[in-house]
Design an enzyme around this catalytic site. Structure first.
Site, mmCIF file in Angstrom:
data_model
loop_
_atom_site.group_PDB
_atom_site.id
_atom_site.type_symbol
_atom_site.label_atom_id
_atom_site.label_comp_id
_atom_site.label_asym_id
_atom_site.label_seq_id
_atom_site.Cartn_x
_atom_site.Cartn_y
_atom_site.Cartn_z
ATOM 1 C CB VAL A 19 1.755 31.354 22.490
ATOM 2 C CG1 VAL A 19 0.507 32.162 22.172
ATOM 3 C CG2 VAL A 19 2.880 32.248 22.995
ATOM 4 C CD1 TRP A 20 6.103 25.891 26.107
ATOM 5 C CD2 TRP A 20 4.615 24.809 27.388
ATOM 6 N NE1 TRP A 20 6.686 24.725 26.548
ATOM 7 C CE2 TRP A 20 5.802 24.043 27.335
ATOM 8 C CE3 TRP A 20 3.549 24.337 28.163
ATOM 9 C CZ2 TRP A 20 5.947 22.825 27.993
ATOM 10 C CZ3 TRP A 20 3.686 23.122 28.819
ATOM 11 C CH2 TRP A 20 4.879 22.377 28.738
ATOM 12 C CG ASP A 44 2.271 33.917 29.423
ATOM 13 O OD1 ASP A 44 2.547 34.702 30.345
ATOM 14 O OD2 ASP A 44 2.879 32.831 29.246
ATOM 15 C CE1 TYR A 49 7.148 28.958 27.534
ATOM 16 C CE2 TYR A 49 5.459 30.530 26.912
ATOM 17 C CZ TYR A 49 6.059 29.742 27.866
ATOM 18 O OH TYR A 49 5.559 29.742 29.148
ATOM 19 C CE LYS A 74 5.908 33.274 31.181
ATOM 20 N NZ LYS A 74 5.460 32.654 29.911
ATOM 21 C CG HIS A 107 10.466 31.051 32.181
ATOM 22 N ND1 HIS A 107 10.386 31.014 30.806
ATOM 23 C CD2 HIS A 107 9.417 30.304 32.618
ATOM 24 C CE1 HIS A 107 9.337 30.281 30.443
ATOM 25 N NE2 HIS A 107 8.742 29.832 31.531
ATOM 26 C CB SER A 184 -0.829 24.123 33.493
ATOM 27 O OG SER A 184 0.361 23.956 32.737
ATOM 28 N N PRO A 185 -3.782 26.439 33.443
ATOM 29 C CG PRO A 185 -4.939 28.176 32.351
ATOM 30 C CD PRO A 185 -3.573 27.532 32.474
ATOM 31 C CE LYS A 226 -0.507 25.362 22.596
ATOM 32 N NZ LYS A 226 -0.469 23.991 22.047
ATOM 33 C CB SER A 227 -6.423 26.482 22.520
ATOM 34 O OG SER A 227 -6.928 25.754 21.410
ATOM 35 N NE ARG A 232 -10.069 21.615 22.073
ATOM 36 C CZ ARG A 232 -9.254 20.576 22.167
ATOM 37 N NH1 ARG A 232 -7.940 20.753 22.126
ATOM 38 N NH2 ARG A 232 -9.736 19.359 22.321
HETATM 39 P P1 NAD Z 1 -3.233 24.462 29.659
HETATM 40 O O1 NAD Z 1 -3.627 24.052 31.019
HETATM 41 O O2 NAD Z 1 -3.598 25.806 29.163
HETATM 42 O O3 NAD Z 1 -3.779 23.318 28.695
HETATM 43 C C1 NAD Z 1 -3.555 23.386 27.310
HETATM 44 C C2 NAD Z 1 -4.093 22.137 26.642
HETATM 45 O O4 NAD Z 1 -5.480 21.971 26.940
HETATM 46 C C3 NAD Z 1 -4.025 22.317 25.124
HETATM 47 O O5 NAD Z 1 -2.869 21.714 24.622
HETATM 48 C C4 NAD Z 1 -5.264 21.630 24.625
HETATM 49 O O6 NAD Z 1 -4.942 20.280 24.330
HETATM 50 C C5 NAD Z 1 -6.204 21.631 25.782
HETATM 51 N N1 NAD Z 1 -7.315 22.600 25.602
HETATM 52 C C6 NAD Z 1 -7.259 23.950 25.519
HETATM 53 N N2 NAD Z 1 -8.492 24.468 25.425
HETATM 54 C C7 NAD Z 1 -9.354 23.434 25.447
HETATM 55 C C8 NAD Z 1 -10.762 23.333 25.394
HETATM 56 N N3 NAD Z 1 -11.531 24.415 25.324
HETATM 57 N N4 NAD Z 1 -11.310 22.094 25.428
HETATM 58 C C9 NAD Z 1 -10.543 20.996 25.512
HETATM 59 N N5 NAD Z 1 -9.214 21.023 25.591
HETATM 60 C C10 NAD Z 1 -8.610 22.232 25.559
HETATM 61 O O7 NAD Z 1 -1.650 24.190 29.549
HETATM 62 P P2 NAD Z 1 -0.307 24.976 29.291
HETATM 63 O O8 NAD Z 1 -0.082 25.259 27.875
HETATM 64 O O9 NAD Z 1 0.706 24.177 30.036
HETATM 65 O O10 NAD Z 1 -0.458 26.352 30.106
HETATM 66 C C11 NAD Z 1 -0.978 27.517 29.520
HETATM 67 C C12 NAD Z 1 0.075 28.583 29.355
HETATM 68 O O11 NAD Z 1 0.729 28.837 30.589
HETATM 69 C C13 NAD Z 1 1.222 28.214 28.409
HETATM 70 O O12 NAD Z 1 0.853 28.281 27.045
HETATM 71 C C14 NAD Z 1 2.254 29.231 28.820
HETATM 72 O O13 NAD Z 1 1.959 30.485 28.221
HETATM 73 C C15 NAD Z 1 2.065 29.271 30.327
HETATM 74 N N6 NAD Z 1 3.008 28.385 31.047
HETATM 75 C C16 NAD Z 1 3.969 28.962 31.819
HETATM 76 C C17 NAD Z 1 4.871 28.193 32.522
HETATM 77 C C18 NAD Z 1 5.911 28.856 33.366
HETATM 78 O O14 NAD Z 1 6.848 28.197 33.808
HETATM 79 N N7 NAD Z 1 5.794 30.138 33.625
HETATM 80 C C19 NAD Z 1 4.809 26.784 32.450
HETATM 81 C C20 NAD Z 1 3.816 26.203 31.665
HETATM 82 C C21 NAD Z 1 2.913 27.010 30.985
#
Ligand code: NAD
Length: 270
Positions: A19-20, A44, A49, A74, A107, A184-185, A226-227, A232
């Site tokens: 949910v970032w 998460d 956030y 975190k 974090h 950022s999976p 995240k979405s 999605r």
């Molecule tokens: P992400 O890789 O999950 O990508 C998210 C983006 O992908 C969305 O904004 C959306 O535009 C797009 N998307 C999502 N689903 C889709 C779909 N089915 N089809 C097309 N596009 C789609 O990126 P994120 O948000 O950076 O990472 C996920 C989570 O990881 C965050 O929300 C947070 O909870 C965590 N995170 C943690 C840290 C850390 O330092 N621990 C850093 C970054 C993120």
């Protein structure tokens, strides 16, 4: 959905909702309710956030019981530096309207992380966190935590996707039984620029996003896409009705190029 067992026996759902950048209030509440309806049981968040209140509200008003939901938060860098981990946790628990989180992470590895880790151990012993772990910790910092502490971290949450698998970090995690969570999976959306995912997706009747996430599932990492879009959110959870072949996994593995979309834990300034 598959659960991954942490090194203290706690079960952690392999997919969670990240949910970032989800806005506090309606946006995050709706996203979480849609996720729970789709079958997610893992959220998460983080104090930085700025949506813990919304996350708490979503859980309070959900049809699913709190005990069925795996909740991660975190401790933010400034709180670690200011040696106020305990206070920061209390503030997070208040905002989340809960007496415990399932997973509590540091974090980023900033100054005084050692002392903050000992505070996490206290929170763990007190039942305020069912498991404790790290985020963005590099091999030498993981070893340091293990040296000074008495609890082995359960998780290290790091940037992880087909362009970046951080083998040096994951090897140390594996050695100590620390589970890797991939942040950022979905490569923050950049998967759309890689035609291989579309080609493999077409062969399975799935979407490119589902192929990228399924690759993470088959690499045995936890994923937190995240979405805030209902379609999605649902799409990102539908990963267990197909399987990538060994050859397809290898083609995706070969995309590795050490490319980050987020900050480098060895060189950041916040
Ligand atoms: P992400 O890789 O999950 O990508 C998210 C983006 O992908 C969305 O904004 C959306 O535009 C797009 N998307 C999502 N689903 C889709 C779909 N089915 N089809 C097309 N596009 C789609 O990126 P994120 O948000 O950076 O990472 C996920 C989570 O990881 C965050 O929300 C947070 O909870 C965590 N995170 C943690 C840290 C850390 O330092 N621990 C850093 C970054 C993120």
């Amino acid at each position: 959905m598959k659960q991954i067992e942490l090194n203290n026996g706690v079960q952690m759902p392999q997919i969670g909702l990240g949910v970032w950048q989800a806005k506090d209030g309606q946006e995050v509440v709706r996203a979480i309710h849609w996720a729970l309806e789709s079958g997610y049981r893992h959220i998460d968040t983080a104090s930085i956030y700025k949506n813990e209140e919304g996350v708490g509200q979503a859980i309070q008003t959900a049809l699913v019981d709190r005990e069925q939901i795996f909740l991660t938060t975190k401790i933010w860098n400034n709180d670690i530096r200011a040696r106020r981990t305990k206070e920061a946790l209390k503030e997070s628990l208040d905002r989340l309207q809960t007496s415990y989180v399932d997973l509590l992470l540091l974090h980023w590895p900033v100054d005084h992380f050692e002392e903050a880790w000992l505070a996490l151990e206290e929170a763990y012993q007190a039942g305020q966190a069912k498991a404790i772990g790290l985020s963005n910790f590099m091999p030498e910092q993981i070893e340091k935590v293990i040296e000074i502490g008495s609890v082995i971290p359960a998780v290290n949450q790091i940037e992880y996707h087909p362009y970046l698998t951080q083998a040096d970090v994951t090897q140390v995690c594996e050695k100590h039984g620390i589970v890797v969570t991939a942040w950022s999976p979905l490569m923050q959306g950049h998967f759309k620029n890689e035609s291989l995912f579309a080609d493999i997706a077409a062969a399975h009747g799935k979407t490119p996003a589902q192929v990228v996430l399924r690759w993470g599932i088959q690499r045995d990492v936890i994923i937190i896409p995240k979405s805030t879009n209902q379609g999605r959110i649902q799409e990102n959870f539908e990963l267990f009705d197909f399987e990538l072949s060994t050859e397809e996994m290898q083609q995706i593995n070969d995309l590795e190029r050490g490319r980050r979309f987020g900050p480098d834990p060895r060189n950041f300034d916040f």
